[in-house]
Design a protein around this motif. Structure first.
Motif, short mmCIF file in Angstrom:
data_model
loop_
_atom_site.label_atom_id
_atom_site.label_comp_id
_atom_site.label_asym_id
_atom_site.label_seq_id
_atom_site.Cartn_x
_atom_site.Cartn_y
_atom_site.Cartn_z
N ILE A 94 56.11 -1.87 27.76
CA ILE A 94 55.34 -3.00 27.27
C ILE A 94 55.76 -3.20 25.81
O ILE A 94 56.39 -2.32 25.21
N ASN A 95 55.43 -4.33 25.25
CA ASN A 95 55.70 -4.59 23.84
C ASN A 95 54.41 -4.79 23.09
O ASN A 95 53.46 -5.37 23.61
N ASP A 96 54.38 -4.33 21.84
CA ASP A 96 53.26 -4.67 20.98
C ASP A 96 53.51 -6.08 20.42
O ASP A 96 54.59 -6.64 20.64
N PRO A 97 52.56 -6.67 19.73
CA PRO A 97 52.73 -8.03 19.24
C PRO A 97 53.91 -8.22 18.28
O PRO A 97 54.39 -9.34 18.10
N ASP A 98 54.41 -7.14 17.68
CA ASP A 98 55.53 -7.24 16.76
C ASP A 98 56.88 -6.96 17.42
O ASP A 98 57.91 -6.97 16.75
N GLY A 99 56.88 -6.72 18.72
CA GLY A 99 58.14 -6.49 19.42
C GLY A 99 58.59 -5.05 19.46
O GLY A 99 59.74 -4.76 19.80
N ASN A 100 57.72 -4.11 19.12
CA ASN A 100 58.03 -2.70 19.29
C ASN A 100 57.84 -2.33 20.76
O ASN A 100 56.92 -2.83 21.41
N TRP A 101 58.71 -1.47 21.28
CA TRP A 101 58.66 -1.07 22.69
C TRP A 101 57.82 0.18 22.86
O TRP A 101 58.00 1.16 22.15
N ILE A 102 56.94 0.16 23.86
CA ILE A 102 56.16 1.33 24.24
C ILE A 102 56.52 1.63 25.69
O ILE A 102 56.25 0.83 26.57
N TRP A 103 57.20 2.76 25.89
CA TRP A 103 57.58 3.18 27.25
C TRP A 103 56.47 4.05 27.81
O TRP A 103 56.08 5.04 27.18
N VAL A 104 55.96 3.69 28.96
CA VAL A 104 54.89 4.42 29.62
C VAL A 104 55.54 5.22 30.75
O VAL A 104 56.14 4.63 31.66
N VAL A 105 55.45 6.53 30.67
CA VAL A 105 56.21 7.44 31.52
C VAL A 105 55.27 8.29 32.36
O VAL A 105 54.28 8.83 31.85
N GLN A 106 55.58 8.43 33.64
CA GLN A 106 54.82 9.29 34.54
C GLN A 106 55.02 10.75 34.12
O GLN A 106 56.14 11.25 34.08
N ALA A 107 53.92 11.45 33.81
CA ALA A 107 54.00 12.86 33.47
C ALA A 107 54.25 13.67 34.74
O ALA A 107 53.90 13.24 35.84
N ASP A 108 54.88 14.82 34.56
CA ASP A 108 55.12 15.70 35.72
C ASP A 108 53.86 16.16 36.36
O ASP A 108 52.86 16.36 35.83
#
Length: 115
Positions: free
Chosen positions: A101-115
């Protein structure tokens, strides 16, 4: 550290939309050298993300990954908050499933499935 156009708006996004916590919010210096240091983090995380104005140039362009216990539930929660899940990748070999997903400023947040 993510660069953001407006620290107050960024704090609102990370706390109200993502549900993260403010871990530090302090002002320092005076006059032209004054600044503000803000850190946010997902609940229970030991890692912190600083949200700072750009030091020249435009805000955005950073990337961070966070692990979640239930990727599908987190995706549904974020979409219900109006965010768009992109770059979906299924698990394969040693790589876990994830999306961004992106924050309003265009920074990327990767959401990762934990083991």
């Amino acid at each position: 550290m993510f660069t953001v156009a407006d620290q107050d708006s960024a704090v609102a996004f990370y706390t109200e939309v993502l549900g993260w916590e403010v871990r530090m919010d302090v002002n320092w210096g005076e006059g032209e050298t004054a600044g503000r240091w803000v850190e946010v983090a997902p609940a229970g995380s030991t890692a912190r993300l600083a949200l700072n104005p750009p030091m020249g140039g435009e805000p955005g362009g950073g990337s961070i990954g966070i692990e979640v216990a239930d990727l599908a539930a987190e995706k549904a929660r974020l979409q219900a908050a109006g965010l768009v899940a992109a770059n979906e990748m299924p698990a394969g070999g040693p790589v876990p499933a994830m999306f961004s997903i992106n924050d309003p400023d265009g920074n990327w947040i990767w959401v990762v499935q934990a083991d």
